[in-house]
Design a protein around this motif. Structure first.
Motif, PDB file in Angstrom:
ATOM      1  N   LEU A   1      44.576  64.166  15.168  1.00 49.26           N
ATOM      2  CA  LEU A   1      45.372  65.170  14.450  1.00 49.26           C
ATOM      3  C   LEU A   1      45.630  66.405  15.307  1.00 49.26           C
ATOM      4  O   LEU A   1      45.780  67.508  14.784  1.00 49.26           O
ATOM      5  CB  LEU A   1      44.640  65.571  13.165  1.00 49.26           C
ATOM      6  N   THR A   2      45.680  66.218  16.613  1.00 54.32           N
ATOM      7  CA  THR A   2      45.902  67.347  17.522  1.00 54.32           C
ATOM      8  C   THR A   2      47.212  68.063  17.216  1.00 54.32           C
ATOM      9  O   THR A   2      47.284  69.294  17.258  1.00 54.32           O
ATOM     10  CB  THR A   2      45.913  66.857  18.980  1.00 54.32           C
ATOM     11  N   GLY A   3      48.249  67.283  16.886  1.00 50.83           N
ATOM     12  CA  GLY A   3      49.544  67.891  16.591  1.00 50.83           C
ATOM     13  C   GLY A   3      49.486  68.819  15.391  1.00 50.83           C
ATOM     14  O   GLY A   3      50.036  69.922  15.417  1.00 50.83           O
ATOM     15  N   PHE A   4      48.792  68.385  14.336  1.00 52.29           N
ATOM     16  CA  PHE A   4      48.679  69.215  13.137  1.00 52.29           C
ATOM     17  C   PHE A   4      47.939  70.514  13.434  1.00 52.29           C
ATOM     18  O   PHE A   4      48.368  71.588  13.019  1.00 52.29           O
ATOM     19  CB  PHE A   4      47.955  68.437  12.041  1.00 52.29           C
ATOM     20  N   PHE A   5      46.813  70.414  14.161  1.00 51.98           N
ATOM     21  CA  PHE A   5      46.014  71.614  14.436  1.00 51.98           C
ATOM     22  C   PHE A   5      46.680  72.528  15.459  1.00 51.98           C
ATOM     23  O   PHE A   5      46.323  73.702  15.558  1.00 51.98           O
ATOM     24  CB  PHE A   5      44.614  71.207  14.906  1.00 51.98           C
ATOM     25  N   SER A   6      47.636  72.009  16.205  1.00 50.30           N
ATOM     26  CA  SER A   6      48.400  72.856  17.127  1.00 50.30           C
ATOM     27  C   SER A   6      49.526  73.590  16.401  1.00 50.30           C
ATOM     28  O   SER A   6      49.884  74.715  16.768  1.00 50.30           O
ATOM     29  CB  SER A   6      48.986  72.009  18.266  1.00 50.30           C
ATOM     30  N   LEU A   7      50.083  72.942  15.374  1.00 51.87           N
ATOM     31  CA  LEU A   7      51.213  73.530  14.641  1.00 51.87           C
ATOM     32  C   LEU A   7      50.770  74.422  13.487  1.00 51.87           C
ATOM     33  O   LEU A   7      51.478  75.371  13.129  1.00 51.87           O
ATOM     34  CB  LEU A   7      52.107  72.414  14.099  1.00 51.87           C
ATOM     35  N   ALA A   8      49.605  74.145  12.906  1.00 55.76           N
ATOM     36  CA  ALA A   8      49.143  74.883  11.731  1.00 55.76           C
ATOM     37  C   ALA A   8      49.040  76.393  11.963  1.00 55.76           C
ATOM     38  O   ALA A   8      49.402  77.169  11.069  1.00 55.76           O
ATOM     39  CB  ALA A   8      47.805  74.328  11.254  1.00 55.76           C
TER      40      ALA A   8
END
Length: 242
Positions: A49-56
């Protein structure tokens, strides 16, 4: 303090703005995580979930100011803060009650995103092949980041009667705290100030916790960051009372 906290939380939960803001956050994060090709987990091909935690964090720059902008601004605009100030509660209790109410609402916004973890773990080969430690660390980092941004939002709401101005100031300060110090550290690269600005950057400490390692220095930084802005909010409302 509990009475003020309960009043503020119920006020937030009865506000249509809170539900709209949380709905937009979940909708945008879901679209970015599953449908947009550049950020989609399905296109990336790895169970993480790297993408989610980068965008959040960038979504938080708008979500949190939208939640906190009414904390003090609306009270002062409608004149109800005068009644609140005459209650047998201290300025710190008022600030903390409003802060924790906004923080609980932020937690409500994050809980539905746990379905992302469950879904990705089911899509992994084999099932459940996902780094749970990194995800837990990232959620802790995201919660601390949200707590820091909430402190900024409470301060911004305390300095004005206008909710739009409170939102703009909070969003700007969140952006500076998250991106600004990183930009300054790159500007002063290969010098003493590079390490100074990196140590002041919220992003630096957020990324450190997101790796799954809880460092005491990162926890002290976030706690100090929150106390600075809540202390500033307390000084502002205390000064106005006098």
């Amino acid at each position: 303090m509990y009475a003020v906290f309960k009043r503020e939380l119920f006020s937030l939960l009865n506000s249509l703005m809170a539900y709209i803001t949380i709905g937009i956050f979940l909708l945008v994060s879901g679209l970015l995580l599953w449908f947009f090709p550049d950020t989609s987990v399905l296109e990336y091909g790895y169970a993480e979930l790297t993408g989610f935690f980068s965008l959040a964090p960038f979504l938080f720059m708008f979500l949190i100011p939208a939640v906190t902008m009414r904390s003090f601004a609306e009270e002062r605009r409608e004149g109800t803060y005068v009644l609140l100030a005459t209650r047998p509660v201290t300025d710190w209790q008022i600030v903390l009650a409003k802060y924790f109410a906004c923080l609980i609402l932020l937690l409500f916004a994050l809980i539905p995103t746990l379905i992302y973890y469950f879904t990705v773990s089911q899509l992994a080969l084999p099932k459940g092949n996902i780094d749970a430690g990194a995800v837990i660390g990232s959620y802790i980092g995201l919660l601390l980041l949200g707590a820091a941004f909430t402190g900024i939002g409470i301060f911004a709401s305390s300095i004005t009667k206008n909710q739009v101005i409170a939102f703009a100031v909070a969003a700007f300060l969140c952006f500076i705290a998250y991106i600004g110090f990183d930009a300054l550290s790159q500007l002063f690269s290969l010098s003493y100030f590079e390490n100074v600005f990196q140590s002041l950057s919220v992003n630096e400490h957020y990324q450190s916790i997101s790796r799954g390692v809880l460092d005491t220095r990162d926890l002290v930084y976030f706690i100090s960051f929150i106390l600075v802005f809540l202390g500033a909010a307390r000084l502002v409302i205390g000064g106005r009372k006098w």
